[in-house]
Write a protein that holds these residues in place. Structure first.
Motif, short mmCIF file in Angstrom:
data_model
loop_
_atom_site.label_atom_id
_atom_site.label_comp_id
_atom_site.label_asym_id
_atom_site.label_seq_id
_atom_site.Cartn_x
_atom_site.Cartn_y
_atom_site.Cartn_z
N PHE A 30 -1.19 9.91 1.43
CA PHE A 30 -0.16 9.21 2.19
C PHE A 30 0.20 9.96 3.47
O PHE A 30 0.34 9.36 4.53
CB PHE A 30 1.10 8.98 1.34
CG PHE A 30 0.89 8.02 0.21
CD1 PHE A 30 0.19 6.84 0.38
CD2 PHE A 30 1.40 8.30 -1.05
CE1 PHE A 30 0.00 5.96 -0.66
CE2 PHE A 30 1.21 7.42 -2.11
CZ PHE A 30 0.51 6.25 -1.91
N LYS A 31 0.33 11.28 3.38
CA LYS A 31 0.67 12.06 4.57
C LYS A 31 -0.48 12.04 5.58
O LYS A 31 -0.24 12.01 6.79
CB LYS A 31 1.05 13.48 4.19
CG LYS A 31 2.45 13.56 3.61
CD LYS A 31 2.92 14.98 3.49
CE LYS A 31 4.41 14.99 3.17
NZ LYS A 31 4.94 16.36 3.16
N GLU A 32 -1.70 12.04 5.10
CA GLU A 32 -2.85 11.94 6.00
C GLU A 32 -2.77 10.66 6.82
O GLU A 32 -3.16 10.63 7.99
CB GLU A 32 -4.15 11.97 5.18
CG GLU A 32 -5.40 11.89 6.02
CD GLU A 32 -6.66 11.91 5.17
OE1 GLU A 32 -7.62 11.21 5.53
OE2 GLU A 32 -6.69 12.61 4.12
N TYR A 33 -2.24 9.60 6.22
CA TYR A 33 -2.15 8.32 6.90
C TYR A 33 -0.79 8.09 7.57
O TYR A 33 -0.51 6.99 8.01
CB TYR A 33 -2.47 7.18 5.93
CG TYR A 33 -3.96 7.05 5.69
CD1 TYR A 33 -4.77 6.41 6.63
CD2 TYR A 33 -4.56 7.56 4.55
CE1 TYR A 33 -6.13 6.30 6.43
CE2 TYR A 33 -5.92 7.44 4.34
CZ TYR A 33 -6.70 6.82 5.29
OH TYR A 33 -8.05 6.70 5.09
N GLY A 34 0.04 9.13 7.64
CA GLY A 34 1.25 9.03 8.44
C GLY A 34 2.58 9.04 7.73
O GLY A 34 3.63 8.96 8.38
#
Length: 115
Positions: A30-34
């Motif tokens: 999720f953090k990789e995607y923002g």
């Protein structure tokens, strides 16, 4: 304006560590995607209601507890774009859930007050 995806699910108590592991795996994605942040909360004091309650909402069974979770996004647009990409990501497609996803309830929410 911030946007939040909220989730409530029923998880077998025996799967607590598997749920923690699943959450740590998913937060990286999720953090990789923002995503700004992901919060996972394990049911500790979830009362049975007379008409409705968290347990009834997810049809919690004996030996299960309720988890209450959310993912914060910078905006609804960022969230929509991220989910579209994540649904195509093989890591998301191959991620196993240590609970019955059919009984999970979720939705997207506009932030009104954040203090």
């Amino acid at each position: 304006m911030k946007y939040v995806d909220g989730f409530i699910a029923s998880v077998p108590v025996a799967n607590k560590q598997a749920f923690v592991d699943h959450s740590r795996e998913s937060v990286a994605l999720f953090k990789e995607y923002g995503a700004i942040r992901q919060v996972e909360n394990w049911g500790d004091d979830v009362a049975d209601g007379e008409v409705t309650d968290f347990r009834k909402a997810v049809k919690a069974e004996e030996g299960e507890t309720v988890v209450f979770s959310w993912i914060e996004w910078p905006s609804k647009e960022a969230r929509d774009e991220a989910w579209k990409k994540m649904m195509e990501d093989p890591r998301m497609k191959n991620m196993s859930m240590p609970f019955d996803g059919k009984r999970m309830i979720y939705g997207g929410f506009q932030t009104l007050v954040d203090e």
